[in-house]
Design an enzyme around this catalytic site. Structure first.
Site, PDB file in Angstrom:
ATOM      1  N   GLY A 132       0.810  -1.210   0.000  1.00 51.79           N
ATOM      2  CA  GLY A 132       0.000   0.000   0.000  1.00 51.79           C
ATOM      3  C   GLY A 132       0.848   1.266   0.000  1.00 51.79           C
ATOM      4  N   SER A 133       0.388   2.242   0.747  1.00 56.49           N
ATOM      5  CA  SER A 133       0.992   3.572   0.710  1.00 56.49           C
ATOM      6  C   SER A 133       2.464   3.584   1.103  1.00 56.49           C
ATOM      7  CB  SER A 133       0.255   4.512   1.658  1.00 56.49           C
ATOM      8  OG  SER A 133      -1.106   4.524   1.339  1.00 56.49           O
ATOM      9  N   THR A 134       2.922   2.541   1.795  1.00 53.94           N
ATOM     10  CA  THR A 134       4.313   2.563   2.239  1.00 53.94           C
ATOM     11  C   THR A 134       5.283   2.539   1.066  1.00 53.94           C
ATOM     12  OG1 THR A 134       4.272   0.175   2.511  1.00 53.94           O
ATOM     13  CG2 THR A 134       3.854   1.500   4.477  1.00 53.94           C
ATOM     14  N   VAL A 135       4.787   2.230  -0.177  1.00 52.45           N
ATOM     15  CA  VAL A 135       5.727   2.237  -1.304  1.00 52.45           C
ATOM     16  C   VAL A 135       5.939   3.654  -1.861  1.00 52.45           C
ATOM     17  CG1 VAL A 135       5.112  -0.097  -2.011  1.00 52.45           C
ATOM     18  CG2 VAL A 135       4.008   1.869  -3.115  1.00 52.45           C
TER      19      VAL A 135
END
Lengths: 383, 583
Positions: B305-308
């Protein structure tokens, strides 16, 4: 060779002793000491804490034995010949007395030892020598009767039979069989007729057979020795361990001191089954060497006995035959037991097995044999 | 008698006097010589012909090979505290027939074994023919002593080792398990088994009929104890991290969770704990809870998710596709790519990269991703380590999934921009962030004290890494999604993630994975930490609300342990929990 000291006060010189008997005997005794030391190490360490406990004791026994041999070497044979009835009485007395609890000492269900306080004496050992002396004296005294009639053979067999019965009561089947067989061989050499011997022999074998059937444990033992592997964990345990020890020896042995079976595995390693440990450590080569030594002792005994007879010293001759046959026959039986060709019986290997009575009396017997050779030589030399 | 005397008198002439004829001696000597020959042949038979049989019989009877276990090495934390160690125990064994032969001993023995007399008797009878039977395994030496003191025939003791895990559930899935024979089955016990396992010693011994060892044979191989393995784990931090994780999982009624803390300077993992837990010391109940054995950090994969997003921005900056001052128009908070509609919480309009990360704008991320294109995006993720296992040494670590960019198309490229359509493990995600923390180099995470054997490898420039870290500090500042991750006294750079879990070809509405990954101090990071909470079911599920507070507490504790100097005059301490945004 063990007597290289001045024995002149005893009435003989070491140089007069029979070399042909002495050196195989000396070798056998030396071998015996080495084997007692080697085979008993583990047992001694375990039960006494001193690895050479049995070697030291055996050395003491051998010293006593050599002293006894020296003593007998210095006593004229005629004295024994004259006192043959006393010897017979003493032999029977000893064999009878040992049967009484309190006097006889019991080991493993057999009452064979006289407790003399400081030492245990196996009654059959001195009794056997005394009986040989008695039989030799009889065969000289009643030569013509022995050689011509069955009664001449039967008469000495009565006291002999009594001695054998007493031995069987201990019970000591092995010793009685050896005594019987050697007595027959000696009487045969003294001229007993073959057919009389055959009849008596068949009767004796019949009696032994009946005894065996009467005591089932003997039959069982007999069957066990025929197939020890089927009884490997009960009756055949000792024999299978012995066979394993011998087999491990292969051609040249595992080397002195390297026996595995002596490590508390084979029971009686330093006494009745010392041959198995010897065979393990020295291999087939050692076994053949041992047999050759025994053969040399047999040859020397026969030579001494026949030379003595030729000089007309018949008492000495018969005694020499008896002693020679006894040592060799007992050795063969012991080895046969160890190798599983004969039923397992407690017979020591003369001059090798650990044990005071056997060692002392074997030495004494050889002292007698040497005395026979000495007297024969003196007569030959016209002294 | 009288008859024989008369016979003797009647035939005196027939009786020869003097020595017996020589043939008599020859006959007897001949017989004895036959005896000699027979014995000689018998000796040949035994010592040459049958010797193989006899040698084999000998060995079968009384030579026994005793295996003496080499003690298994200990697993220790970085300061030497034991995490797994082997304590000597005794296993009581018996030669049934020997004991049955002396029935008087059976009752007292049964008493000490806490059995009924008849029960023990029956067990022995059943195995009468055997030479070896375990009565009781792995007794404390003192109890074994009491049994041996009975001096019961045929009863012996065998030294064994039992594995204890002093830290219990705190390190359970990390350290793993051994089976009862001391062979590593799970976790690092399995991963380092060849190091830890000692080589058993071999003694060839002579035993007597009762099985007592009488003597040693010459053949002897000493046992060699296994090596100790010193992990990079700091047990105090591990305890703390595990406690915080457990509390969060419990508070949010979550299915599970992972927490990882790593030392940026060395790549060493200082804490790695997962939930749910189990007690590795309680062998009896181990089987009930097999699912808990799994180390989720290495074996479970999820969509990041957003952690990339920071990773993608770093790659875009590195490749000069955008520059740090780039403004992205996120419009009114949605964008359509093919059939895919991507949304933000609300329209942020023109935003810089810092704000893109602070608000975690999906629209902004998609725009940058489309600028990069599938190939370069794929290469970027690849460079950060997606699709490869991390070489941490954890056995069975999975590699995650990163499909080939040729299959992505526009939709695939867009979803990849905000971290869907691929999966990673917690270890991989931490490994990727390590590049940002370590000034642009890939520093391999290590579970062993002293760090990994692999050399650092440059992925992005130090400037780009510093730029992205600087942007990420906004995430934990007011207006960012991860304000609760703030650590008093330190500047934190980090990123939240709230991932909807894939479910039957689509995405679940109510099953989430809450993430926070961050580092401090942002200028020159010393530690990196990752928190994953799986399926929080307490009503809140945003990474900034569920995972970020755990990060804050654990990172603060870790910073103290590592003695990282706090920033003078930093006031972020006072400003917590005023964030207006999530995800």
């Amino acid at each position: 060779m063990n007597l290289r000291l001045n024995l002149a006060p005893l009435g003989f010189r070491p140089a007069d002793l029979d070399r042909g008997l002495l050196w195989p005997l000396g070798l056998l005794m030396a071998l015996g000491l080495v084997m007692v030391a080697s085979s008993s190490v583990a047992v001694a360490e375990r039960y006494t804490g001193e690895s050479f406990h049995f070697l030291y004791k055996q050395l003491v026994f051998m010293g006593i034995g050599l002293a006894a041999a020296g003593l007998l070497l210095s006593i004229p044979l005629a004295i024994w010949e004259r006192s043959s009835f006393v010897l017979l009485a003493a032999a029977l007395l000893v064999l009878a007395v040992v049967l009484f609890p309190g006097i006889g000492h019991e080991v493993n269900g057999a009452r064979r030892w006289l407790n003399l306080g400081f030492v245990q004496l196996q009654a059959s050992e001195p009794a056997r020598l005394a009986l040989f002396m008695y039989l030799s004296a009889y065969a000289v005294r009643r030569a013509s009767e022995l050689r011509s009639s069955w009664t001449g053979l039967a008469k000495p067999l009565l006291p002999l039979g009594a001695a054998v019965m007493l031995l069987l009561l201990e019970p000591d089947f092995g010793a009685s069989a050896v005594l019987m067989a050697v007595s027959f061989m000696m009487l045969f050499m003294a001229g007993a007729r073959l057919r009389d011997l055959a009849v008596v022999g068949v009767l004796a074998l019949g009696a032994f057979g009946a005894l065996m059937v009467a005591a089932p444990y003997r039959v069982e033992r007999l069957l066990t020795f025929r197939d020890p592997w089927a009884h490997a964990f009960d009756g055949g345990f000792q024999l299978t361990q012995s066979l394993i020890a011998i087999g491990r020896g292969e051609w040249f042995g595992v080397g002195l001191g390297n026996s595995v079976q002596k490590l508390l595995y084979l029971p009686e390693t330093h006494t009745d089954f010392i041959f198995a440990i010897f065979a393990e450590e020295f291999g087939l080569l050692g076994v053949v060497g041992l047999l050759v030594l025994l053969g040399l002792i047999l040859r020397a005994s026969m030579r001494i006995a026949s030379a003595s007879a030729e000089q007309g010293l018949l008492f000495g001759s018969y005694l020499a035959y008896a002693i020679g046959f006894w040592v060799v026959l007992q050795a063969l039986l012991n080895i046969g037991v160890n190798m599983g060709v004969l039923p397992t019986k407690g017979l020591p290997l003369p001059f090798v097995s650990y044990g005071g009575s056997s060692m002392v009396m074997s030495c004494a017997a050889m002292g007698l044999m040497l005395r026979v050779a000495l007297e024969t030589a003196r007569k030959e030399a016209g002294r | 008698m009288s008859l024989s005397k008369s016979q003797a008198r009647n035939k005196p002439a027939e009786v020869p006097a003097g020595p017996a004829p020589a043939w008599r001696q020859h006959v007897l000597v001949g017989l004895l010589v036959l005896g000699f020959v027979a014995l000689g042949l018998r000796a040949f038979e035994l010592q040459v012909r049958d010797r193989d049989f006899l040698l084999a019989e000998g060995e079968r009877r009384h030579v026994r090979t005793l295996l003496e276990p080499g003690g298994r090495g200990a697993v220790r934390d970085r300061h030497g505290a034991p995490l797994a160690l082997s304590a000597p125990v005794e296993s009581i064994w018996v030669v049934p027939s020997a004991l049955l032969a002396e029935p008087a001993y059976i009752a007292p023995l049964a008493n000490l074994l806490e059995m009924q007399r008849g029960e023990l008797q029956a067990e022995l009878e059943k195995r009468r023919g055997r030479q070896f039977y375990y009565l009781k395994r792995q007794l404390p030496p003192s109890e074994a002593r009491r049994i041996l003191d009975l001096d019961a025939p045929g009863v012996f003791s065998q030294r064994e080792y039992r594995r204890y895990y002093p830290a219990g559930e705190v390190t359970a899935q990390l350290v793993g398990l051994c089976n009862i024979d001391g062979v590593g089955q799970e976790g690092l016990e399995r991963g380092f088994d060849s190091l830890l396992a000692g080589s058993p010693g071999q003694r060839l011994v002579i035993q007597d009929r009762l099985g007592r060892v009488v003597d040693d044979l010459d053949e002897f191989r000493a046992s060699r104890p296994g090596q100790d393995v010193d992990l990079s784990i700091d047990l105090r931090l591990q305890h703390y991290a595990y406690g915080e994780l457990k509390a969060a999982v419990s508070a949010h009624n979550a299915k599970g969770g992972v927490i990882l803390v790593a030392d940026v300077q060395t790549g060493e993992i200082l804490a790695l704990a997962t939930q749910p837990g189990f007690n590795p010391n309680n062998r009896n109940s181990l089987g009930e809870n097999r699912a808990a054995w799994r180390n989720r950090a290495a074996l479970d994969q999820f969509e990041p998710g957003s952690t990339v997003k920071p990773l993608m921005l770093a790659a875009a900056l590195q490749n000069n596709i955008i520059d740090a001052s780039e403004q992205i128009d996120t419009g009114n908070g949605w964008i359509k790519v093919g059939r895919l509609q991507v949304r933000d919480h609300r329209g942020y309009g023109q935003i810089g990269l810092t704000e893109l990360l602070a608000k975690s704008s999906n629209v902004g991320a998609v725009k940058v991703g489309m600028l990069m294109g599938a190939d370069r995006l794929f290469d970027a993720y690849r460079a950060f380590g997606f699709g490869y296992s991390t070489a941490s040494g954890f056995p069975g670590e999975v590699a995650g999934q990163l499909t080939s960019p040729y299959e992505w198309g526009d939709v695939g490229t867009a979803t990849a921009s905000y971290g869907y359509g691929m999966s990673v493990t917690a270890l991989q995600l931490a490994q990727a962030y390590m590049v940002l923390a370590a000034d642009g180099v890939r520093r391999t995470l290590s579970l062993v004290k002293g760090g990994s054997q692999f050399e650092d490898e440059r992925i992005i420039s130090a400037e780009v890494a510093a730029q992205v870290r600087e942007m990420l500090t906004a995430v934990v500042q007011p207006g960012g999604t991860g304000t609760r991750a703030a650590v008093p006294g330190y500047r934190v750079a980090g990123k939240t993630g709230t991932v909807r879990k894939a479910e039957g070809g689509g995405y679940a509405e109510d099953r989430h994975q809450s993430l926070f990954v961050g580092m401090l101090p942002a200028d020159q990071p010393r530690l990196l930490s990752l928190v994953v909470i799986d399926e929080p079911r307490s009503g809140v599920y945003y990474g900034g609300l569920v995972a970020a507070p755990v990060f804050s507490r654990v990172a603060s504790s870790a910073a103290r342990l590592l003695q990282i100097a706090p920033v003078e005059g930093d006031h972020s301490i006072a400003r917590v929990a005023v964030g207006d945004s999530h995800s």
